[in-house]
Design an enzyme around this catalytic site. Structure first.
Site, PDB file in Angstrom:
ATOM      1  N   GLN A  93     -29.680 -17.417  17.060  1.00 13.15           N
ATOM      2  CA  GLN A  93     -28.257 -17.771  17.179  1.00 13.15           C
ATOM      3  C   GLN A  93     -28.116 -18.987  18.080  1.00 13.15           C
ATOM      4  O   GLN A  93     -28.858 -19.144  19.056  1.00 13.15           O
ATOM      5  CB  GLN A  93     -27.482 -16.586  17.765  1.00 13.15           C
ATOM      6  CG  GLN A  93     -25.975 -16.815  17.894  1.00 13.15           C
ATOM      7  CD  GLN A  93     -25.556 -17.192  19.283  1.00 13.15           C
ATOM      8  OE1 GLN A  93     -26.165 -16.744  20.260  1.00 13.15           O
ATOM      9  NE2 GLN A  93     -24.539 -18.028  19.408  1.00 13.15           N
ATOM     10  N   THR A 121     -22.561 -19.497  15.642  1.00 14.20           N
ATOM     11  CA  THR A 121     -21.390 -18.707  16.048  1.00 14.20           C
ATOM     12  C   THR A 121     -20.206 -19.640  16.222  1.00 14.20           C
ATOM     13  O   THR A 121     -20.278 -20.610  16.980  1.00 14.20           O
ATOM     14  CB  THR A 121     -21.677 -17.939  17.352  1.00 14.20           C
ATOM     15  OG1 THR A 121     -22.797 -17.080  17.123  1.00 14.20           O
ATOM     16  CG2 THR A 121     -20.485 -17.102  17.779  1.00 14.20           C
ATOM     17  N   HIS A 202     -16.513 -10.672  16.815  1.00 15.28           N
ATOM     18  CA  HIS A 202     -17.256 -10.757  18.076  1.00 15.28           C
ATOM     19  C   HIS A 202     -17.146  -9.450  18.851  1.00 15.28           C
ATOM     20  O   HIS A 202     -17.088  -9.438  20.086  1.00 15.28           O
ATOM     21  CB  HIS A 202     -16.745 -11.938  18.903  1.00 15.28           C
ATOM     22  CG  HIS A 202     -17.818 -12.640  19.688  1.00 15.28           C
ATOM     23  ND1 HIS A 202     -18.387 -13.829  19.281  1.00 15.28           N
ATOM     24  CD2 HIS A 202     -18.438 -12.323  20.847  1.00 15.28           C
ATOM     25  CE1 HIS A 202     -19.290 -14.209  20.176  1.00 15.28           C
ATOM     26  NE2 HIS A 202     -19.344 -13.315  21.133  1.00 15.28           N
ATOM     27  N   SER A 234     -19.279  -5.514  14.369  1.00 16.63           N
ATOM     28  CA  SER A 234     -18.102  -5.170  15.184  1.00 16.63           C
ATOM     29  C   SER A 234     -17.633  -3.745  14.920  1.00 16.63           C
ATOM     30  O   SER A 234     -17.058  -3.448  13.871  1.00 16.63           O
ATOM     31  CB  SER A 234     -16.939  -6.151  14.972  1.00 16.63           C
ATOM     32  OG  SER A 234     -17.334  -7.472  15.335  1.00 16.63           O
ATOM     33  N   GLY A 235     -17.923  -2.886  15.872  1.00 17.13           N
ATOM     34  CA  GLY A 235     -17.414  -1.521  15.843  1.00 17.13           C
ATOM     35  C   GLY A 235     -18.214  -0.555  14.997  1.00 17.13           C
ATOM     36  O   GLY A 235     -17.776   0.567  14.774  1.00 17.13           O
ATOM     37  N   ILE A 236     -19.395  -0.977  14.543  1.00 16.37           N
ATOM     38  CA  ILE A 236     -20.227  -0.083  13.723  1.00 16.37           C
ATOM     39  C   ILE A 236     -21.027   0.811  14.668  1.00 16.37           C
ATOM     40  O   ILE A 236     -21.824   0.320  15.477  1.00 16.37           O
ATOM     41  CB  ILE A 236     -21.135  -0.896  12.784  1.00 16.37           C
ATOM     42  CG1 ILE A 236     -20.242  -1.600  11.759  1.00 16.37           C
ATOM     43  CG2 ILE A 236     -22.181  -0.003  12.115  1.00 16.37           C
ATOM     44  CD1 ILE A 236     -20.929  -2.649  10.943  1.00 16.37           C
TER      45      ILE A 236
HETATM   46  C1  LIG Z   1     -23.119  -8.092  25.879  1.00 17.24           C
HETATM   47  C2  LIG Z   1     -22.842  -8.893  24.644  1.00 17.24           C
HETATM   48  C3  LIG Z   1     -23.263 -10.204  24.554  1.00 17.24           C
HETATM   49  C4  LIG Z   1     -23.011 -10.953  23.395  1.00 17.24           C
HETATM   50  N1  LIG Z   1     -23.501 -12.236  23.306  1.00 17.24           N
HETATM   51  C5  LIG Z   1     -23.347 -12.920  22.153  1.00 17.24           C
HETATM   52  C6  LIG Z   1     -23.950 -14.205  22.006  1.00 17.24           C
HETATM   53  O1  LIG Z   1     -24.615 -14.717  22.908  1.00 17.24           O
HETATM   54  N2  LIG Z   1     -23.773 -14.850  20.829  1.00 17.24           N
HETATM   55  C7  LIG Z   1     -23.055 -14.298  19.795  1.00 17.24           C
HETATM   56  O2  LIG Z   1     -22.926 -14.925  18.737  1.00 17.24           O
HETATM   57  N3  LIG Z   1     -22.484 -13.082  19.909  1.00 17.24           N
HETATM   58  C8  LIG Z   1     -22.622 -12.386  21.052  1.00 17.24           C
HETATM   59  N4  LIG Z   1     -22.089 -11.123  21.156  1.00 17.24           N
HETATM   60  C9  LIG Z   1     -21.359 -10.546  20.004  1.00 17.24           C
HETATM   61  C10 LIG Z   1     -22.318  -9.796  19.077  1.00 17.24           C
HETATM   62  O3  LIG Z   1     -23.183 -10.682  18.388  1.00 17.24           O
HETATM   63  C11 LIG Z   1     -21.562  -9.015  18.009  1.00 17.24           C
HETATM   64  O4  LIG Z   1     -20.707  -9.875  17.289  1.00 17.24           O
HETATM   65  C12 LIG Z   1     -20.725  -7.848  18.562  1.00 17.24           C
HETATM   66  O5  LIG Z   1     -21.316  -7.276  19.714  1.00 17.24           O
HETATM   67  C13 LIG Z   1     -20.588  -6.792  17.484  1.00 17.24           C
HETATM   68  O6  LIG Z   1     -19.768  -5.759  17.907  1.00 17.24           O
HETATM   69  P1  LIG Z   1     -20.300  -4.370  18.507  1.00 17.24           P
HETATM   70  O7  LIG Z   1     -20.716  -4.646  19.902  1.00 17.24           O
HETATM   71  O8  LIG Z   1     -19.073  -3.516  18.388  1.00 17.24           O
HETATM   72  O9  LIG Z   1     -21.455  -3.916  17.620  1.00 17.24           O
HETATM   73  C14 LIG Z   1     -22.321 -10.363  22.306  1.00 17.24           C
HETATM   74  C15 LIG Z   1     -21.912  -9.023  22.392  1.00 17.24           C
HETATM   75  C16 LIG Z   1     -22.155  -8.283  23.537  1.00 17.24           C
HETATM   76  C17 LIG Z   1     -21.709  -6.849  23.591  1.00 17.24           C
END
Ligand SMILES: Cc1cc2nc3c(=O)[nH]c(=O)nc-3n(C[C@H](O)[C@H](O)[C@H](O)COP(=O)(O)O)c2cc1C
Length: 311
Positions: A93, A121, A202, A234-236
């Site tokens: 990413q 992203t 996100h 997201s939310g799975i």
């Molecule tokens: C602690 C944390 C750090 C994240 N850092 C990034 C990141 O660096 N780049 C990115 O594209 N998404 C980032 N995300 C988003 C995740 O890629 C993803 O879209 C999201 O966590 C999915 O939802 P969920 O946590 O409900 O599974 C982050 C999420 C969390 C929880």
């Protein structure tokens, strides 16, 4: 985890079809020419060093052991060079810098390290790239830190089709655009050369009041119309959410917080256990729902509860 994302997945019930006679389920899938054993993968999430001393190296080990794939965050605390030997083929990413060409050495490096796709992203305006990761509650404590771009590099503040075109033009790797939440944006991304998309808000962390992926997934998948893979996150939380996502048009799902929580709780072994249990539960659910492989999942397997619709 934001309640909206989770609740909206649950608007769909899955029809049990025990008379279909399905006794074995094939969960394997292809990602850019690589065979993967299950359609559940680790989302890009920053700063794993906050949760485990080996950071993303530990996550990579856990993910690889079950035959899943890791999306390595631009904000990882371990460098791609440290992680890639443990992950095997992985997805990198990245965020784009304001001066786009600053990203070129990084793209060249991760390509050489074995990344099989670049996840761009587009839904976060990130913090300045040089900001160190601080341990919550411990003033002054800094986790091991690595940087994709030189100190002082400023992040891009907006995105358009031109950015996707720029990236596809400067990389031999497929570009996966993460943060698509509208059918028209999916068409724009595809026309600009996207090799896949991730339907994602996100994890609900960026945009209060945003639509949730379960609400838009089927219309985005219809716009894509099979031209490129559609992933979702997201939310799975559980196997039933994975099945809902597959039925609504996703080729695979990514998990953010569940992976991070497992890493914090028990390192690589806990990440492997989480994914192994999900794999087995998804296989059981699909057998009970009467389908034997991922390609046969579809909206006819779902019953929309009040407020939902199945296209
Ligand atoms: C602690 C944390 C750090 C994240 N850092 C990034 C990141 O660096 N780049 C990115 O594209 N998404 C980032 N995300 C988003 C995740 O890629 C993803 O879209 C999201 O966590 C999915 O939802 P969920 O946590 O409900 O599974 C982050 C999420 C969390 C929880």
């Amino acid at each position: 985890m934001p309640a909206d994302n989770q609740q909206q997945w649950r608007r769909y019930a899955i029809y049990p079809r025990p008379l279909a006679g399905v006794s074995s389920v094939d969960l394997s899938m292809d990602i850019f020419g690589h065979r993967i054993d299950l359609p559940v993968h680790a989302a890009a999430s920053a700063a794993h060093g906050l949760w485990h001393p080996h950071g993303e190296v530990e996550t990579a080990r856990g993910v690889r052991a079950v035959g899943s794939i890791l999306a390595l965050s631009h904000g990882s605390t371990r460098s791609p060079a440290q992680v890639a030997p443990h992950s095997g083929p992985y997805l990198q990413q990245l965020y784009l810098p304001q001066e786009r060409d600053v990203a070129l050495p990084f793209i060249t490096e991760v390509t050489g390290l074995g990344a099989i796709g670049l996840i761009l992203t587009i839904d976060q305006i990130p913090v300045p790239f040089e900001q160190p990761f601080r341990l919550a509650g411990q003033a002054g404590a800094v986790v091991p830190h690595w940087q994709a771009y030189p100190p002082g590099t400023l992040p891009a503040s907006s995105f358009s089709a031109a950015d996707i075109t720029w990236l596809t033009g400067h990389s031999e790797l497929p570009v996966i655009v993460k943060g698509i939440m509208h059918p028209d944006d999916a068409r724009v991304a595809l026309d600009a050369g996207a090799g896949a998309i991730v339907v994602s808000n996100h994890g609900g962390r960026q945009f209060p009041g945003a639509a949730t992926p379960s609400e838009v997934l089927s219309s985005v998948a219809a716009a894509v119309n099979g031209r490129v893979p559609v992933y979702v996150d997201s939310g799975i939380c559980g196997a039933d959410d994975v099945v809902r996502a597959l039925c609504l048009g996703a080729d695979a799902v990514f998990l953010g917080r569940p992976i991070v929580r497992a890493l914090a709780a028990g390192g690589a072994n806990a990440v492997t256990t989480l994914l192994t249990e999900l794999r087995d539960q998804v296989a059981s659910l699909l057998a009970l729902a009467g389908v034997g492989n991922l390609a046969d999942c579809g909206p006819e397997m779902l019953l929309a509860r009040s407020g939902g619709s199945v296209q």
